[in-house]
Write a protein that holds these residues in place. Structure first.
Motif, short mmCIF file in Angstrom:
data_model
loop_
_atom_site.label_atom_id
_atom_site.label_comp_id
_atom_site.label_asym_id
_atom_site.label_seq_id
_atom_site.Cartn_x
_atom_site.Cartn_y
_atom_site.Cartn_z
N UNK A 1 0.85 -1.21 0.00
CA UNK A 1 0.00 0.00 0.00
C UNK A 1 0.88 1.25 0.00
N UNK A 2 0.56 2.18 -0.87
CA UNK A 2 1.35 3.40 -0.98
C UNK A 2 1.04 4.37 0.15
N UNK A 3 2.07 5.07 0.63
CA UNK A 3 1.85 6.17 1.55
C UNK A 3 1.23 7.34 0.80
N UNK A 4 0.30 8.01 1.46
CA UNK A 4 -0.33 9.19 0.87
C UNK A 4 0.29 10.45 1.46
N UNK A 5 0.64 11.38 0.61
CA UNK A 5 1.18 12.67 1.03
C UNK A 5 0.18 13.76 0.63
N UNK A 6 -0.20 14.57 1.60
CA UNK A 6 -1.08 15.70 1.33
C UNK A 6 -0.23 16.96 1.25
N UNK A 7 -0.33 17.64 0.12
CA UNK A 7 0.47 18.83 -0.09
C UNK A 7 -0.45 20.04 -0.19
N UNK A 8 -0.20 21.03 0.66
CA UNK A 8 -0.96 22.28 0.61
C UNK A 8 -0.38 23.19 -0.46
N UNK A 9 -1.25 23.76 -1.28
CA UNK A 9 -0.80 24.59 -2.39
C UNK A 9 -1.47 25.95 -2.29
N UNK A 10 -0.67 27.00 -2.21
CA UNK A 10 -1.24 28.34 -2.24
C UNK A 10 -1.94 28.54 -3.58
N UNK A 11 -3.17 29.02 -3.52
CA UNK A 11 -4.06 28.97 -4.69
C UNK A 11 -3.82 30.12 -5.66
N UNK A 12 -2.63 30.12 -6.23
CA UNK A 12 -2.26 31.03 -7.31
C UNK A 12 -1.57 30.20 -8.39
N UNK A 13 -1.68 30.64 -9.64
CA UNK A 13 -1.31 29.78 -10.76
C UNK A 13 0.14 29.31 -10.71
N UNK A 14 1.08 30.20 -10.37
CA UNK A 14 2.49 29.80 -10.39
C UNK A 14 2.80 28.84 -9.24
N UNK A 15 2.06 28.96 -8.12
CA UNK A 15 2.20 27.97 -7.05
C UNK A 15 1.65 26.62 -7.52
N UNK A 16 0.59 26.65 -8.33
CA UNK A 16 0.06 25.40 -8.90
C UNK A 16 1.14 24.71 -9.73
N UNK A 17 1.89 25.51 -10.50
CA UNK A 17 2.93 24.95 -11.36
C UNK A 17 4.00 24.27 -10.53
N UNK A 18 4.50 24.97 -9.51
CA UNK A 18 5.56 24.39 -8.68
C UNK A 18 5.07 23.15 -7.96
N UNK A 19 3.86 23.21 -7.42
CA UNK A 19 3.32 22.06 -6.71
C UNK A 19 3.13 20.87 -7.64
N UNK A 20 2.79 21.14 -8.89
CA UNK A 20 2.65 20.06 -9.87
C UNK A 20 4.00 19.39 -10.12
N UNK A 21 5.06 20.19 -10.23
CA UNK A 21 6.40 19.62 -10.39
C UNK A 21 6.75 18.74 -9.20
N UNK A 22 6.49 19.25 -7.99
CA UNK A 22 6.79 18.48 -6.77
C UNK A 22 5.94 17.21 -6.72
N UNK A 23 4.68 17.32 -7.14
CA UNK A 23 3.79 16.16 -7.13
C UNK A 23 4.32 15.05 -8.03
N UNK A 24 4.81 15.40 -9.21
CA UNK A 24 5.39 14.39 -10.09
C UNK A 24 6.59 13.71 -9.43
#
Length: 259
Positions: A1-24
């Motif tokens: 079973x995989x561990x789940x990580x919850x990542x908080x993302x500040x809701x602005x577009x460039x933060x979405x981009x960085x969080x997406x990179x980290x998510x991958x």
């Protein structure tokens, strides 16, 4: 079973981009990742309560230092990586002559007041640039000169700037780097000698220390070695926000190209 990580993302577009990179990167490590989008203060509040394990991205020390300090009253945090080196700015379109407007106080010149748009459109009130801008309005006497600073959505801010440029109007934009407008437009920063816009920050991933056990030492090192840049984030942000490309596809393609 995989561990789940919850990542908080500040809701602005460039933060979405960085969080997406980290998510991958986290997904490639074998984690299930959930992203939770919230405004600045709420994002840090979720980190404080433990409803998220990590936060992307914190701007330290200027913009988000006060929020980090609040979280650390209950839980120490680890700073990982250097996503980019952000800073807040006030800018004008490059067609506004530098001899007319080179610093904030120039906005008080009678001939500039006659040409410049008096409404300065910002983003949400919790952003560092919004806090800084409100201070500047009073410190430079801009409110008394008839200027008005407004908070609002990202599109309120960016759309106001783009419409003004399309009509070649003089406008002040309270902005920051990285941001996708810089990818398309030449925005000239105006000097702010009082130092109210803060300093160049470090954008980092914050991890609650009590969640560090979920990662191996090698995984933490990989997260700590993540390096992007203002220019990379702005370019990816532009692809998503103005070219209509899918966020996770854009960031996956960029990561794959670096492999």
């Amino acid at each position: 079973m995989k561990n789940t990580i919850a990542i908080g993302v500040t809701d602005l577009s460039f933060h979405h981009v960085t969080a997406s990179l980290v998510t991958h990167v986290l997904t490639d490590m074998g984690f299930e990742v959930t992203r939770h989008y919230a405004p600045h203060q709420d994002n840090f509040a979720q980190l404080k309560s433990g409803s998220v394990d990590m936060l992307s991205s914190a701007w330290l020390p200027s913009s988000h230092g006060i929020y980090k300090e609040d979280v650390e009253t209950v839980q120490p945090l680890l700073e990982l990586g250097l996503h980019y080196e952000p800073y807040a700015l006030w800018g004008v379109p490059d067609y506004v002559p530098e001899q007319a407007v080179s610093q904030v106080s120039d906005l008080l010149k009678p001939d500039v007041i006659a040409k410049m748009g008096h409404d300065i459109q910002g983003i949400n009130p919790g952003a560092g640039i919004s806090r800084f801008s409100k201070e500047m309005m009073e410190a430079y006497g801009l409110s008394n000169a008839g200027y008005r600073f407004h908070t609002g959505s990202e599109e309120d801010c960016f759309g106001t700037y783009e419409r003004a440029v399309a009509e070649q109007k003089w406008v002040v934009v309270p902005l920051w780097k990285p941001q996708f407008l810089h990818y398309k437009y030449v925005i000239r920063e105006i000097k702010e000698p009082k130092g109210l816009l803060g300093i160049v920050d470090r954008a980092v991933l914050l991890l609650r220390e009590d969640r560090a056990h979920l990662f191996t030492r090698e995984q933490l090192e990989k997260l700590d070695n993540l390096r992007f840049s203002n220019e990379i984030i702005a370019a990816l942000d532009y692809q998503v926000c103005r070219e209509g490309k899918a966020l996770d596809g854009v960031t996956r393609a960029w990561l794959d190209a670096q492999a």
